[in-house]
Design a protein around this motif. Structure first.
Motif, PDB file in Angstrom:
ATOM      1  N   ASN A 521     -23.878  11.778  82.918  1.00  0.00           N
ATOM      2  CA  ASN A 521     -24.456  13.060  83.315  1.00  0.00           C
ATOM      3  C   ASN A 521     -24.189  14.120  82.250  1.00  0.00           C
ATOM      4  N   GLU A 525     -19.324  14.990  85.040  1.00  0.00           N
ATOM      5  CA  GLU A 525     -19.115  14.230  86.265  1.00  0.00           C
ATOM      6  C   GLU A 525     -17.738  13.589  86.224  1.00  0.00           C
ATOM      7  N   ASP A 541     -12.583  14.304  85.432  1.00  0.00           N
ATOM      8  CA  ASP A 541     -13.870  14.982  85.313  1.00  0.00           C
ATOM      9  C   ASP A 541     -14.027  15.529  83.902  1.00  0.00           C
TER      10      ASP A 541
END
Length: 726
Positions: A521, A525, A541
């Motif tokens: 992404n 993400e 993350d």
């Protein structure tokens, strides 16, 4: 007459932890003239479910027109109309069992915290019109599979009741009636004020509800309900919450209530708004408080005044929390399915504990739902996936009458960590250091580079891994489970790098460890890499906005230090923009990394200054020297150091004038130009970069040549113009 029964009831359900409609009073005008005071009530539908943070709006939802006796007759399905009513019929059938079978069914299929909240709020508001209609049933169809009731149509509450002459248009207020012969012929025994109203023996509006009856038939559930009701009596009914809301609503209504009464009239005795609210306070609220906080206490059972029924045996004030502690913490299930791990919480006291507002923190994070009750001498199991817990092949599992709550985030780590149990006041009730049993892949396998936004598209995306250990690493069973999905194969020698990619053919000659499905992404993400036992190797993350050049210009994310502690992978400062566009797949990340403004300023400003854009922002002038922080960044000069004209040098050679200065190397987030003017008005001419010589300190000496011969324009001005790339 008092207007407030519906909105106040929904508020109490909500404060108790039972999801329900938004409801508020509103003035309605027609053609710019007063028309009425009305109550707006939100429909119970997907939008309501979506608003509740821990409910799935794809769950089954039924509006009920029966007493929990049928899954097909007297029901209106609202969600999941692509499937039949089999789920509801199965639930109704299961709730019609008894004994151990009923107990096991309840604990596996009822959302006990929310259901207890619903029952308790029903008692506080004395909502008796929900026995054979006026409620919804909701199921978490794709999660735990559990059911709970949701409130609807709460006008006959706070002492108002249908049973006076079978007529809603009356002024009777009931608050302490545990047994009364009601109805038109005064021959139907009802118990509108008893805490257990709704069971077969204690009916409301000459009706009872099978779900309530079966729940309270089970002694464990009944004791849990006693504790939850006692909590809400103490926290809501006995507090000033209701009084304050009555005062606020009366103040809000005032003149509009007078207009509404004048336009539409009233049933029964004529009452002003103030009189009607006084009746609610004096005839319902005050005696109701005594009824639930004194009359039905277990310690007062000998003096319970109604011989036809019996005391609800409410337990009184909450007990000592020191009896609560962690039990078994299973972090490594023998099935190697990490979703089957669990945390046990035990209570060694002879009274139940209300865990509303409690938390578990550490490697896992979980907030107990309001209404979670830890039984006396009992236990609660916490799970990352309640449905999976109930499918475990070995005990503890479903079908055993276990109180299971979830889903918690994170996992019990084999690396060892402190897990804490925190009460509603923020105090640590218990804590446990879990054992360290790291696998080799947890110790030595690391992600070193992520290329999530290549200029050429998805097929050039990659994740790079390295073995930082002293021995070869077998990658069998290692997999990515979040962000992208991939099964890894093969092994990595010490210091060896390998790639997980979308399209292997675009990485010829490089070691491919796996092929991922999906795509990385660009906005960021969570990436989770797990070992063969399902333990997290890394779970962190990354954010697309960390580095603009990575998101927009084809650079990759490079890890700065592969031997750093595994917990730092989520820290932006652990990463850098790659040295070159496209990154460096399959080879050690080249140094120096590219610079970026946000990382650069961390070397010069305090935490407080970093949070203040007027100090550390790119256009701020931190030291007042007339140059922005962004200009200091472009030139590689500490923003606290005063810049002077000596940072640049004019060079004249062969009728050409040039500007020479030092600038920071590798700044893909920066656009630097040198502009030329002969009159300080027109700056449209641009100097040309003709030379660049790297220095060891991360700077480079650059030379920009004017396009205008000195002989044609003897007066020339240079200025350095810098902007941040979006």
């Amino acid at each position: 007459k008092a207007y407030i029964r519906q909105p106040l009831s929904y508020e109490i359900y909500d404060m108790a932890g039972s999801p329900g409609s938004e409801c508020f009073l509103m003035r309605v005008d027609q053609n710019s003239q007063f028309f009425s005071v009305a109550a707006y009530t939100e429909q119970v539908d997907k939008r309501l479910l979506r608003r509740e943070s821990r409910l799935d709006d794809d769950g089954a939802l039924y509006k009920m027109f029966n007493a929990g006796t049928s899954g097909t007759s007297g029901v209106e399905k609202k969600n999941r109309r692509f499937e039949s009513n089999t789920d509801l019929s199965t639930f109704v059938s299961g709730m019609n069992s008894s004994g151990a079978e009923l107990e096991n069914f309840i604990f596996d299929n009822v959302d006990l915290p929310r259901q207890l909240n619903y029952l308790a709020a029903t008692v506080l508001t004395q909502n008796n019109d929900n026995m054979s209609k006026n409620y919804y049933l909701y199921r978490d169809s794709e999660g735990s599979g559990e059911w709970t009731q949701l409130p609807w149509d709460t006008d006959l509450t706070w002492g108002s009741h249908y049973m006076t002459n079978d007529n809603i248009s009356h002024d009777g207020i009931w608050a302490t009636a545990d047994y009364v012969l009601g109805g038109r012929n005064a021959n139907s025994p009802i118990s509108p004020s008893h805490p257990f109203v709704g069971i077969r023996e204690l009916q409301g509006n000459r009706s009872w509800n099978r779900l309530i009856d079966k729940l309270l038939e089970n002694e464990r559930v009944k004791n849990m309900f006693r504790r939850r009701l006692q909590t809400l009596v103490d926290d809501l009914l006995m507090s000033k919450v209701v009084d304050d809301r009555l005062d606020a609503m009366e103040l809000m209504l005032e003149s509009d209530a007078v207009r509404d009464r004048a336009k539409w009239g009233q049933f029964g005795r004529s009452q002003s708004l103030t009189q009607a609210i006084a009746v609610l306070e004096d005839d319902y609220l005050m005696p109701r408080r005594t009824h639930l906080s004194v009359t039905h206490l277990a310690t007062n059972s000998a003096s319970y005044p109604t011989p036809q029924t019996s005391s609800a045996l409410l337990p009184g004030p909450a007990g000592d929390e020191t009896s609560v502690s962690f039990g078994v913490i299973e972090g490594n299930p023998s099935s190697l399915k990490q979703e089957e791990e669990y945390i046990e919480i035990i209570n060694t006291a002879n009274e139940a504990i209300d865990l509303s507002g409690w938390n578990v923190t550490g490697g896992v994070e979980f907030e107990f739902l309001p209404g979670t009750i830890l039984e006396s001498n009992g236990r609660v199991y916490l799970s990352p996936d309640v449905s999976t817990f109930r499918s475990r092949a070995a005990s503890p599992t479903g079908g055993e009458g276990l109180n299971v709550e979830g889903d918690y985030s994170g996992q019990v780590s084999a690396r060892g960590e402190i897990i804490k149990l925190i009460n509603s006041e923020g105090g640590v009730v218990d804590q446990r250091l879990t054992p360290s049993e790291e696998s080799d892949t947890q110790k030595y396998l690391r992600i070193t580079e992520i290329h999530f936004a290549p200029l050429e598209g998805k097929r050039f995306e990659f994740i790079e891994l390295i073995n930082i250990g002293p021995d070869p690493l077998d990658l069998t069973g290692v997999r990515f489970t979040n962000g992208v999905e991939a099964e890894l194969t093969g092994s990595l020698a010490p210091g060896e790098l390998g790639l997980v990619v979308s399209t292997p053919s675009y990485f010829p000659g490089l070691k491919i460890l796996g092929i991922f499905s999906g795509a990385l992404n660009n906005g960021g993400e969570q990436l989770t890499l797990r070992d063969v036992a399902g333990e997290n190797i890394l779970s962190f993350d990354y954010e697309g906005e960390w580095f603009t050049a990575v998101r927009n210009s084809g650079y990759s994310l490079d890890l700065r230090d592969e031997i750093a502690d595994w917990s730092t992978w989520e820290d932006r400062l652990s990463w850098a923009t790659s040295s070159e566009v496209g990154g460096s797949p399959g080879v050690l990340n080249p140094f120096p990394y590219s610079n970026d403004y946000d990382s650069w300023i961390h070397s010069f400003f305090t935490v407080g200054e970093l949070e203040d854009p007027l100090v550390s922002g790119p256009m701020a002038d931190a030291n007042g020297d007339g140059y922005s922080n962004l200009m200091h960044y472009a030139l590689g000069v500490d923003p606290e150091v005063v810049l002077s004209g000596s940072f640049a040098e004019i060079v004249i050679e062969n009728d050409i004038i040039s500007l020479q200065f030092d600038r920071l190397m590798k700044t893909p987030d920066l656009n630097l130009t040198v502009q030329i003017s002969t009159d300080l008005l027109d700056w449209s001419s641009l100097a040309t970069l003709t030379d660049s010589e790297a220095q060891e300190n991360g700077l480079e000496t650059v030379t920009y040549k004017s396009p205008i011969p000195l002989s044609s324009r003897s007066q020339q001005f240079f200025r350095i113009w810098v902007t941040q790339n979006p």
